[in-house]
Scaffold this motif. Sequence first.
Motif, short mmCIF file in Angstrom:
data_model
loop_
_atom_site.label_atom_id
_atom_site.label_comp_id
_atom_site.label_asym_id
_atom_site.label_seq_id
_atom_site.Cartn_x
_atom_site.Cartn_y
_atom_site.Cartn_z
N HIS A 132 0.85 -1.20 0.00
CA HIS A 132 0.00 0.00 0.00
C HIS A 132 0.88 1.24 0.00
O HIS A 132 1.92 1.26 0.66
N MET B 174 -4.59 3.28 3.80
CA MET B 174 -6.01 2.90 3.76
C MET B 174 -6.31 2.15 2.48
O MET B 174 -5.60 2.28 1.48
N GLU B 175 -7.34 1.35 2.56
CA GLU B 175 -7.89 0.67 1.39
C GLU B 175 -9.35 0.39 1.72
O GLU B 175 -9.64 -0.38 2.64
N GLY B 176 -10.24 1.03 0.98
CA GLY B 176 -11.66 0.87 1.26
C GLY B 176 -11.97 1.28 2.70
O GLY B 176 -11.60 2.36 3.13
N ARG B 177 -12.59 0.37 3.44
CA ARG B 177 -12.95 0.66 4.83
C ARG B 177 -11.83 0.31 5.80
O ARG B 177 -11.94 0.57 6.98
N ARG B 178 -10.75 -0.30 5.30
CA ARG B 178 -9.62 -0.64 6.16
C ARG B 178 -8.65 0.54 6.23
O ARG B 178 -8.37 1.17 5.20
N TRP B 179 -8.14 0.80 7.42
CA TRP B 179 -7.16 1.86 7.57
C TRP B 179 -6.27 1.54 8.76
O TRP B 179 -6.65 0.76 9.65
#
Length: 134
Positions: free
Chosen positions: A20, A78-83
Motif C-alpha cells: 500500500h 487505507m484501502e476501502g474501509r480498512r485503515w
Amino acid sequence: MSHDVFDPTPEYLAFWRERHVCTLTTPRPDGTPHVVPVGATYDPEAGLARVISNRHSKKVRNVLTAPDGTARVAVCQMEGRRWATLEGRAVVRTDEASVADAVARYAERYGRTPSPNPDRVVLEITLDRAMGRA
C-alpha cells in the motif's frame, strides 16, 4: 480502534505487510502539517516504522529542524474501509547499516529494490500509538 504497537492483531499486521502507498505527516517549522505519499514498513518487534527518503527532501528537513532533531509524525494507509495509522517520534538515520536494513524491508514489502541513491536516509519512527481497522 487502538492496537498494541508491539503486539498487533494478526489482521492489523497483515494489512501492514500488504503493498500500500502510505502517507507520512511531519510538522513544518510553523507547526502546519506536511503530508506526502511514501512507502513505509512496520516492525512491531522493535516498535519501529521506517521510511526511506532523500536527505534533501522536505520531510527529512522537517524532522531535522524540529527541536532535538526529532519530530512527532504519523504514517497512515487505507484501502476501502480498512485503515491503519502508526504514530511516534521520528529521527533521521544516515548510517549505512540502518539505510541498508530499511531498503531491504522496503524491498520485501513492495516487491522491488530501490535504485542506489547516495543521498538516501531513513526516517526511523519510534512508535507509541497504533490505530486502525484492518
